[in-house]
Enzyme design. Sequence first.
Site, short mmCIF file in Angstrom:
data_model
loop_
_atom_site.label_atom_id
_atom_site.label_comp_id
_atom_site.label_asym_id
_atom_site.label_seq_id
_atom_site.Cartn_x
_atom_site.Cartn_y
_atom_site.Cartn_z
CG ASP A 178 2.71 7.71 7.30
OD1 ASP A 178 2.48 6.50 7.26
OD2 ASP A 178 2.46 8.43 8.29
CG ASP A 182 3.15 11.67 10.92
OD1 ASP A 182 3.27 10.62 10.22
OD2 ASP A 182 2.55 11.68 12.00
CG ASP A 226 -3.03 6.62 10.16
OD1 ASP A 226 -4.17 7.03 9.94
OD2 ASP A 226 -2.74 5.41 10.26
#
Length: 343
Positions: A26, A225, A28
């Site tokens: 990922d 995250d 961001d």
Amino acid sequence: MSRSVRTRPEGSGQALSEAYDTALLDLDGVVYAGGSAIAYAVESLAEARAGGMRLAYVTNNALRTPDTVAAHLTELGIPTGAEDVITSAQAVARLISEQVPQGARVLVIGGEGLRVALRERGLVPVESADDDPAAVVQGFGGPDLPWGRFAEASYAVARGVPWFASNTDLTIPSGRGIAPGNGAAVEVVRIATGAEPQVAGKPLPPMHRETILRTGARRPLVVGDRLDTDIEGAFNGDVDSLLVLTGVTDGAQLLAAPPQHRPTYVDADLRGMLGRQPEVVEAGEGGFRCGGWTATAGADRLELDGEGEALDGLRALCAAAWTAAGEGVCELDGGKALARLGI
């Protein structure tokens, strides 16, 4: 549930960059935040790549094109080609192309990333519900997307035009904090029409399929995250995952994770890809030990004893919480234990 319920983070005797052929990262909250690289990301990714691991960047953000994302990563010191970037815009464009004729018009509510992905599939982006679209697609359009675009989508959807969404993330991290994501915009159209879109992005299968098709990964590791997109997406794809604590997920959320949100591994940041992962072992009387810490599930709270690396304590707490919860969500108070770890 068809697969076994995860009750503890796993250990690995090999560095994760050696145990897996491809990292599906990922962006961001993992690689960058607010446009700037997260601490240790550049160095960790360079070392993983040098060791032979393929790096692919998988994002639910449909605003930017793969070329733009690759250029940004390269500027940050992470050499990247457009072929290394997979977006939810690409996943939703493939989904649409399987349901409408070649050359069909698609009403776009979003940014350039959606338009480029649609053209790649032989579809024609249009701007109005009066342009006779065969489908409506909605993706993150950035903070300057005019309110009237949601009305345009609503007009078409209310007429029965099939509606697609790149993703439904309610929030998106920014340099100033947490901002509304595409899921919030999708809610606007849902409220106006009562309709439900077909969704392509993480954690749903179309995104995982797009990622595997484009990377050819045989033993991928999802790195993210967010529990409800990255980790659940890995769960749905039946692949392993690494949660890094550089984004939106905190210790309390991790302890309360239901089975589909429990990562295979937990680490502070992307340095976790480069080393072995410690084993969490049973310590008797319902306890679990990792490093110098032992965690147990008491009558009404999670209890922690010992000292050492904070992450080892968190891993032990996860084992106590997830075992106590089984297929549910742990409702025991872990605040005192987490405070002791500073997490």
